[in-house]
Design an enzyme around this catalytic site. Structure first.
Site, PDB file in Angstrom:
ATOM      1  N   ARG B 129       1.118  -1.332  -0.166  1.00 36.52           N
ATOM      2  CA  ARG B 129       0.019   0.469   0.229  1.00 36.52           C
ATOM      3  C   ARG B 129       1.383   1.430   0.001  1.00 36.52           C
ATOM      4  O   ARG B 129       0.393   1.801   1.194  1.00 36.52           O
ATOM      5  CB  ARG B 129      -1.090  -0.360   1.181  1.00 36.52           C
ATOM      6  CG  ARG B 129      -1.679  -1.076   1.234  1.00 36.52           C
ATOM      7  CD  ARG B 129      -3.229  -0.699   2.105  1.00 36.52           C
ATOM      8  NE  ARG B 129      -4.348  -0.817   1.454  1.00 36.52           N
ATOM      9  CZ  ARG B 129      -5.481  -0.977   1.698  1.00 36.52           C
ATOM     10  NH1 ARG B 129      -5.563  -0.254   3.040  1.00 36.52           N
ATOM     11  NH2 ARG B 129      -6.635  -1.445   1.733  1.00 36.52           N
ATOM     12  N   GLN B 134      -0.751   2.627  -5.592  1.00 37.14           N
ATOM     13  CA  GLN B 134      -2.163   2.577  -5.496  1.00 37.14           C
ATOM     14  C   GLN B 134      -2.962   2.705  -7.093  1.00 37.14           C
ATOM     15  O   GLN B 134      -4.306   1.533  -6.819  1.00 37.14           O
ATOM     16  CB  GLN B 134      -2.920   4.281  -5.480  1.00 37.14           C
ATOM     17  CG  GLN B 134      -2.821   5.008  -4.518  1.00 37.14           C
ATOM     18  CD  GLN B 134      -3.494   6.131  -4.506  1.00 37.14           C
ATOM     19  OE1 GLN B 134      -2.909   6.950  -4.990  1.00 37.14           O
ATOM     20  NE2 GLN B 134      -4.682   6.072  -3.787  1.00 37.14           N
ATOM     21  N   ASP B 137      -4.148  -1.015  -6.476  1.00 39.66           N
ATOM     22  CA  ASP B 137      -4.051  -1.744  -5.163  1.00 39.66           C
ATOM     23  C   ASP B 137      -6.060  -2.734  -5.345  1.00 39.66           C
ATOM     24  O   ASP B 137      -6.939  -1.676  -4.554  1.00 39.66           O
ATOM     25  CB  ASP B 137      -4.397  -0.315  -4.581  1.00 39.66           C
ATOM     26  CG  ASP B 137      -4.697  -0.990  -2.939  1.00 39.66           C
ATOM     27  OD1 ASP B 137      -4.853  -2.261  -2.166  1.00 39.66           O
ATOM     28  OD2 ASP B 137      -4.437  -0.171  -2.065  1.00 39.66           O
ATOM     29  N   SER B 140      -7.939  -2.062  -2.049  1.00 41.47           N
ATOM     30  CA  SER B 140      -8.433  -1.431  -2.039  1.00 41.47           C
ATOM     31  C   SER B 140      -9.889  -1.075  -3.069  1.00 41.47           C
ATOM     32  O   SER B 140     -10.994  -0.544  -2.761  1.00 41.47           O
ATOM     33  CB  SER B 140      -7.916   0.218  -2.217  1.00 41.47           C
ATOM     34  OG  SER B 140      -7.197   0.043  -1.138  1.00 41.47           O
ATOM     35  N   TYR B 234      -3.113  -0.573   8.126  1.00 45.10           N
ATOM     36  CA  TYR B 234      -4.446  -1.623   8.527  1.00 45.10           C
ATOM     37  C   TYR B 234      -4.603  -1.176  10.268  1.00 45.10           C
ATOM     38  O   TYR B 234      -2.933  -0.419  10.786  1.00 45.10           O
ATOM     39  CB  TYR B 234      -3.880  -2.801   8.012  1.00 45.10           C
ATOM     40  CG  TYR B 234      -4.171  -3.053   7.005  1.00 45.10           C
ATOM     41  CD1 TYR B 234      -5.597  -3.427   6.425  1.00 45.10           C
ATOM     42  CD2 TYR B 234      -3.003  -2.970   5.820  1.00 45.10           C
ATOM     43  CE1 TYR B 234      -5.934  -3.603   4.890  1.00 45.10           C
ATOM     44  CE2 TYR B 234      -3.338  -3.190   4.536  1.00 45.10           C
ATOM     45  CZ  TYR B 234      -4.791  -3.447   4.091  1.00 45.10           C
ATOM     46  OH  TYR B 234      -4.923  -4.339   2.987  1.00 45.10           O
TER      47      TYR B 234
END
Lengths: 385, 385
Positions: B129, B134, B137, B140, B234
């Site tokens: 991450r 991004q 990801d 996500s 997280y």
């Protein structure tokens, strides 16, 4: 004066005619100026009447009502959502006033029984759509609930996003919602779909609705057809030829939509078929149709009230008593309408039925042994064999 | 170079690893600079691979892909959403690269087979991450889908309005939505509930999320507890004593909510129980709970993945592969992640596995006969008996 609240018995009916929060508007001394000056108003509620809407008997007791199995006994005014069942008419006190929805043309036996019992039956759907009766307009308040519900049901059934979404993983295009019929339900369906970020288009036979549609951020679909304006905000019926042409012109708009919500109904009449099965099947697979008019025949061919059917890969949800799906708040709005009508009747004393009053004259179906609603009287005098 | 797209076989999996609209990003000569200069990239798709997401074989053909039952044969890169099933490993070409979700700790037999076959397995959930990853990801992007879905499911199940509504028949108060866990899914659930007009409150163990929550128009619930910050965005696990205290402090917020949406999960671990059955039962009857963590044990005691259960009059919806419920767009976002990772590997030629690259080092589970992912290697070397 005694006011009774009846427990609803029709299958699927979850609303209640008076919510606990409004009991005090009837019992409050300051709003009650009864004829004899004693200002005594009692509200009696049948046990469990509010249960399906989330209101307990204790809620009613705390609000100042009495909960009693014989609530109807001796009541001057009887409140319900659905009309009181014919088998209970005998329980009404002589000359009692009933306030409820009462689709008179479809309930001729009941109307006859109310007439013969000498009762005064007021039908909420017949309250005239005039400014000073707006706060008593239960058709509008319940359509408002149904319109919100239609948009939420469609959003949940649609296997895609409604809003435009821009993420690090790319952009998701917004869904397109087409609303047919821009009355109260249609406008609320538009507003809710817009809230969820959909691109919304709407069509109504009344050109006057274009401004309202646009003010909600939706596009008004213009068809090359003469417009129709009805009385009281309702659309008039149209010729079969014009209907066919309208369907033809709507077809590409329907095919292009991810969601179709139809809300076109003329009170007391069969709803017009705006969309054929063929038009539904031409939508992309996975698209969703919500037909709020399914109970009165449907705007969408093949729609079934209270069921979800699939036509050519498109889910068609047919509405059945949709306001009952949000029962607490539908009841709250309906109760407000009923209380406002009742307070209107009572202005200056006990409830009076004054036919010089446009509201009373409009919504009274039976009174003093007569059927006052002309179309219903004609149906009773000249039954269709 | 040949890229294969596998048809998903896991029950309930409706996504596809590559949508037709992204085929050209792989085959386009301008983005392909293969090692031998021939710039030939072929995409082969198994028949029906996109069907459940709404993409036909013809859509793929029109996008320039080949649709073939033997798409896997000789493929250099194999794309899927769920890991390729163990029984199909034998179909892979020697040294093939597989790109998919791969919950390695739960799929040790599969990891062993991939290792022994000499294949390079990249796990999308292990993509680090970091800012430059991004666009790769997938955790996500799929959480984004799940968060939207959670809010829409809750709105549809709730027997009341979400927005404040002011009508001629009175005012309807907005519903209250409580979101636990303000990661990608939680933030999207907040945003969607806000769109629908609800009053939204949210809680996260990471105090850093308060600003994001507030920027969406929601209230951040402050509990009198020390905060926890994890790595990579997280949350860390917490002690049992702290958990108990947190539940105690959350209880009144849960009881006050019409809708509770829970999204707290730690990848690869059992989700923490944030809400007990007792806390659910203390909510008003008719309230709705959506537990997005139900598959990994659940944040809500009693929640069952893929089922709706009722606890004390409260509906508890347990999520199961929630992104698959919006398959077209979940696939679109996932495909973007996969394509971006693949183009990253290919920068300057054929896909290369360079362990100096943080992204590759992070997400590579097996390569050249070895298990590269340390925790998985340890599990394989020291099996829990």
């Amino acid at each position: 004066m005694k006011i009774a609240v009846v427990g609803e018995t029709r299958p699927g009916e979850r609303r209640v005619a008076l919510v606990p929060g409004l009991v005090s508007r009837l019992t409050d001394v300051s709003t009650d100026v009864s004829a004899d000056g004693t200002a005594e108003v009692a509200v009696a509620v049948e046990p469990g009447a509010g249960a399906a809407a989330g209101y307990t008997d204790d809620d009613y007791r705390q609000a100042g009502a009495v909960v009693a199995g014989d609530a109807l006994r001796g009541a001057d005014v009887v409140l319900s959502v659905q009309p009181i069942p014919e088998y209970r008419i005998g329980e009404l006190a002589p000359g009692a006033i009933t306030i409820s929805f009462l689709p008179a043309a479809q309930e001729l036996d009941l109307v006859r029984a109310l007439r013969d019992g000498g009762h005064t039956a007021l039908a909420m759907e017949l309250v005239p759509r005039i400014s000073r009766a707006q706060a008593m307009d239960a058709l509008s308040s319940q359509s408002f609930v149904a319109g919100y519900r239609a948009a939420v049901v469609a959003a949940e059934r649609l296997p895609r996003f409604l809003p435009l979404s821009m993420t690090a993983s790319g952009t998701i295009r917004p869904a397109t919602v087409l609303v047919l019929g821009a009355g109260v339900a249609g406008l609320q369906a538009i507003a809710t779909s817009r809230r969820l970020g959909a691109v919304v288009r709407a069509y109504d036979v009344r050109a006057a609705s274009a401004e309202e549609v646009r003010s909600l951020g939706a596009e008004f679909v213009e068809l090359d057809l003469p417009t129709l304006e009805g009385t009281g905000g309702y659309a008039r019926e149209m010729t079969e030829e014009r209907s066919r042409l309208q369907r033809e012109l709507l077809a590409p708009h329907v095919a292009d939509a991810d969601v179709l919500i139809t809300t076109a109904s003329v009170p007391g009449r069969t709803a017009p078929i705006l969309v054929t099965e063929e038009m539904v099947a031409a939508m992309r697979p996975g698209s969703v149709v919500v037909d709020l008019a399914a109970e009165s025949g449907g705007n969408v061919e093949g729609a079934k009230p209270g069921e979800e059917v699939t036509i050519g890969g498109v889910l068609v949800w047919g509405g059945a008593n949709v306001p009952s799906q949000l029962p607490a708040q539908a009841s709250q709005l309906y109760s407000t309408n009923v209380v406002n009508l009742l307070l209107h009747l009572r202005s200056g004393g006990a409830p009076t039925i004054d036919f010089d009053d446009e509201i009373v004259a409009g919504c009274c179906v039976t009174h003093a042994g007569e059927v006052r609603h002309a179309p219903t009287r004609e149906l009773l005098d000249n039954p269709v064999s």
